[in-house]
Every structure is written in structure tokens, then in C-alpha cells.
Motif scaffolding. Structure first.
Motif: not given
Length: 114
Positions: A11-17, A35-37, A51-52, A68-69
Motif C-alpha cells: 500500500r502507499p502507506e505501508a507493506v501489510v502482511v 516477512l523477509d520479502a 505491518i504484520i 515476528v521478533l
């Protein structure tokens, strides 16, 4: 049926997984690769935000906590913020019990995290 389904959206404001299902030792590798990608992708954006979304996770074991950590630590090193979205006890409780709520940025909804 897949135990874990992971989707990513830029998204323009973030990558969301978004993860749905069980995150345990047998599925954490799949989450980690997504998460790595996503972290690499977020690093190329002006917002530098990943954002996860764990709202649809039905089991969150130690392997999920570690995934996640690790992503959070890599994000810090790369200058990318990593935020978690979760309000269900199945995810929040393991984070709180391990005191990772003092390290990880936890939000109850995706709009809050954005």
C-alpha cells in the motif's frame, strides 16, 4: 487445507502482511519467508513501514514469536518500523507472557497501526 495462509499487500502507506491459521514450528518458515520479502519491499518505500496483521491467527507458538521478533530486529537495523496487529488472546497472550509487548509495537486494528 493449509494450516497457514500468508498474503502480502503493498500500500502507499505501508507493506501489510496478513497471516491466517496456525503459526507453529511447521509453518513459521513460510511466515518468515513472507516477512523477509515484505521487509525488503517496505525498505524501498518512503514510509518504511511493515505491518504484520495477525488478527486471523488461531495458534501462535514460540516459533511465531521468534519469526515476528526476528523481523522486528531486522527492521530496526534497516530503519524500517514493524508493527503488529492483534487483539485476540491467542496472539496477544504469548506476547504479553514473554514481555515482548515492551519490545513489539502492538495495535488492536489495522487502521490503528496505519
Amino acid at each position: 487445507m493449509d494450516l497457514l495462509v500468508v498474503d502480502s499487500e503493498v500500500r502507499p502507506e505501508a507493506v501489510v502482511v496478513q497471516a491466517a491459521g496456525e503459526v507453529d514450528s511447521s509453518t513459521a518458515g513460510d511466515l518468515t519467508s513472507h516477512l523477509d520479502a515484505a521487509l525488503r519491499q517496505a525498505g524501498t518505500q518512503a514510509s518504511r513501514l511493515l505491518i504484520i496483521d495477525l488478527q486471523a491467527v488461531t495458534y501462535f507458538g514460540s516459533a511465531g514469536l521468534n519469526a515476528v521478533l526476528d523481523c522486528h530486529k531486522q527492521g530496526q537495523q534497516a530503519g524500517t518500523s514493524v508493527r503488529l496487529v492483534a487483539d485476540n488472546g491467542l496472539v496477544v497472550r504469548p506476547i504479553e507472557v514473554t514481555n515482548l509487548d515492551s519490545v513489539l509495537e502492538l495495535y488492536p486494528t489495522l487502521p490503528d497501526a496505519l
